[in-house]
Design an enzyme around this catalytic site. Sequence first.
Site, PDB file in Angstrom:
ATOM      1  N   ASP A  89       3.243  -4.454   8.157  1.00  0.00           N
ATOM      2  CA  ASP A  89       2.025  -3.676   7.961  1.00  0.00           C
ATOM      3  C   ASP A  89       0.861  -4.654   8.105  1.00  0.00           C
ATOM      4  O   ASP A  89       0.554  -5.419   7.196  1.00  0.00           O
ATOM      5  CB  ASP A  89       2.053  -3.031   6.570  1.00  0.00           C
ATOM      6  N   GLN A 104      -4.318  -5.174   7.092  1.00  0.00           N
ATOM      7  CA  GLN A 104      -5.302  -6.112   6.565  1.00  0.00           C
ATOM      8  C   GLN A 104      -5.337  -7.446   7.302  1.00  0.00           C
ATOM      9  O   GLN A 104      -6.313  -8.190   7.183  1.00  0.00           O
ATOM     10  CB  GLN A 104      -5.051  -6.373   5.070  1.00  0.00           C
ATOM     11  N   LYS A 123     -10.310  -0.814  10.756  1.00  0.00           N
ATOM     12  CA  LYS A 123     -10.460  -2.034   9.956  1.00  0.00           C
ATOM     13  C   LYS A 123     -10.806  -3.251  10.825  1.00  0.00           C
ATOM     14  O   LYS A 123     -11.067  -4.328  10.310  1.00  0.00           O
ATOM     15  CB  LYS A 123      -9.173  -2.300   9.156  1.00  0.00           C
ATOM     16  N   CYS A 165      -4.676   2.345  -3.771  1.00  0.00           N
ATOM     17  CA  CYS A 165      -3.422   2.863  -3.189  1.00  0.00           C
ATOM     18  C   CYS A 165      -2.280   1.868  -3.380  1.00  0.00           C
ATOM     19  O   CYS A 165      -1.424   1.725  -2.484  1.00  0.00           O
ATOM     20  CB  CYS A 165      -3.577   3.216  -1.715  1.00  0.00           C
ATOM     21  N   HIS A 180       0.872  -1.181   0.000  1.00  0.00           N
ATOM     22  CA  HIS A 180       0.000   0.000   0.000  1.00  0.00           C
ATOM     23  C   HIS A 180       0.912   1.235   0.000  1.00  0.00           C
ATOM     24  O   HIS A 180       2.013   1.193   0.540  1.00  0.00           O
ATOM     25  CB  HIS A 180      -0.836  -0.047   1.289  1.00  0.00           C
TER      26      HIS A 180
HETATM   27  N1  7TS Z   1      -1.629  -0.784   4.689  1.00  0.00           N
HETATM   28  C1  7TS Z   1      -2.548  -1.564   4.112  1.00  0.00           C
HETATM   29  C2  7TS Z   1      -2.188  -2.961   3.711  1.00  0.00           C
HETATM   30  C3  7TS Z   1      -3.837  -1.063   3.906  1.00  0.00           C
HETATM   31  O1  7TS Z   1      -4.759  -1.839   3.360  1.00  0.00           O
HETATM   32  C4  7TS Z   1      -4.143   0.267   4.312  1.00  0.00           C
HETATM   33  C5  7TS Z   1      -5.484   0.876   4.042  1.00  0.00           C
HETATM   34  C6  7TS Z   1      -3.144   1.018   4.944  1.00  0.00           C
HETATM   35  C7  7TS Z   1      -1.902   0.453   5.101  1.00  0.00           C
HETATM   36  C8  7TS Z   1      -3.404   2.381   5.466  1.00  0.00           C
HETATM   37  O2  7TS Z   1      -4.265   2.324   6.545  1.00  0.00           O
HETATM   38  P1  7TS Z   1      -4.874   3.652   7.185  1.00  0.00           P
HETATM   39  O3  7TS Z   1      -5.873   3.160   8.161  1.00  0.00           O
HETATM   40  O4  7TS Z   1      -3.761   4.407   7.806  1.00  0.00           O
HETATM   41  O5  7TS Z   1      -5.482   4.418   6.040  1.00  0.00           O
HETATM   42  N2  7TS Z   1      -6.167   0.279   2.969  1.00  0.00           N
HETATM   43  C9  7TS Z   1      -7.251   0.784   2.338  1.00  0.00           C
HETATM   44  C10 7TS Z   1      -7.869   0.085   1.300  1.00  0.00           C
HETATM   45  O6  7TS Z   1      -7.518  -0.995   0.854  1.00  0.00           O
HETATM   46  N3  7TS Z   1      -8.894   0.821   0.867  1.00  0.00           N
HETATM   47  O7  7TS Z   1      -8.956   1.952   1.590  1.00  0.00           O
HETATM   48  C11 7TS Z   1      -7.942   1.933   2.518  1.00  0.00           C
END
Ligand code: 7TS
Length: 404
Positions: free
Chosen positions: A199, A202, A225, A363, A122
């Site tokens: 990370d 997910q 999430k 992303c 990401h």
């Molecule tokens: N890493 C992964 C693997 C992610 O899926 C996401 C967000 C992030 C980092 C960033 O997380 P945040 O909570 O700081 O934004 N993924 C997604 C997605 O797949 N669709 O919208 C956000």
Amino acid sequence: MLELAQIRSDFPALSQKVHGKDLVYLDSAASALKAAPVIKALHQHYKKETANVHRGVHFLSEQGTRKYEATRLAVQRFINAKHDHEVIFTKGTTDSLNLVAFSFGEKFIAPGDEILISTMEHHSNIVPWQLMAERRGALVKEIPINDAGEIDLEAYKKLLNPKVKLVSLCHISNTLGTINPIKEMTTMAHEIGAKFCVDAAQSAPHMKIDVQDLDCDFLAFSGHKIYGPTGVGILYGKEELLNQMPPYQGGGAMIEKVSFTGTTYNHLPEKFEAGTPAIAEVIALKDAVEYIESLGWDDIHQQEQELLEYATKKLLEIEGLKIIGTAKEKTSVISFVIKDVHPHDLGTLLDQQGVAVRTGHHCTQPLMERFNVNATVRASFSVYNNKEDVDALMAALNKSLKLL
Ligand code: 7TS
């Protein structure tokens, strides 16, 4: 087996209509719906329990501090951290990764050093390292993946050399659903003296995380999430590393003593929690963690794998549909493209039928380039989804394809 009817009733958002149709929510990888106990805790805090934490002697402040710290203990248990002060509250995964990139970078990265990340990351696990590499004169290198969307472990082995100081990798890819062999890759990184950052944005909703078993040095995930609030995330770090790293942000709570002749910093975890945190959200995160634990990981896994299998089989019946991400170890995320159909058009038509999916690059632009696509449609399934949701997706897809 999970009691799906009961679980669905725990998520009030599911009992609404969108565009006059029952909501079918297949976008949990972007943000999961909120569990009722989480909503209740947020409401309770804002209604009656508002106070700042770690600074008041009055009843509400002390109560708030107690609850805030109770979440830290819950998260410690959730990821099996050795110490509660290895759990740092941040704004989310992005914030956690930026913290490591800045602070670890300042202390441990010198010109010529290398940081390894993979093609499937990401953007929030790419750009912070690029910014850090620019500041420190280091290099970010790419671990390639195969056509199924799995890490090329041979290539990874070859990339590991004494110049590599850190490897940062997603536990599960948000676009492909691939589950990466983090434990094995951490051991390999440690053999050449590199640190390993996970990370877990997910993976946190889908599988039991045990940071001591993985032996990772850092691990990041987001509250929103895992059925919890937005605005709060976790950074886990090994005590001995966090202790050596400089603060990321300056401000209240992170200091021991401030003076114009020299300021000293607080101990862990406060050293990395400058300013008033997302108090209500941290407190309600405990309810999210406890909610997941009450379901049980084995049942979550079984339910999500069944949905993944069912949805994959159904989707492949559509002519011209190609799934991007066919790893052997995969979670309930399905990205696909259909010949000549623009994902955005499809997403819009699905939405009109009450089906929420994500379309776009998710992303993960380097990954889109790797698979030679601009965008995909992504359906992501969670504990509250059932086979009827898959059937609704299929009916809406077939109808949309006739219109296009
Ligand atoms: N890493 C992964 C693997 C992610 O899926 C996401 C967000 C992030 C980092 C960033 O997380 P945040 O909570 O700081 O934004 N993924 C997604 C997605 O797949 N669709 O919208 C956000």
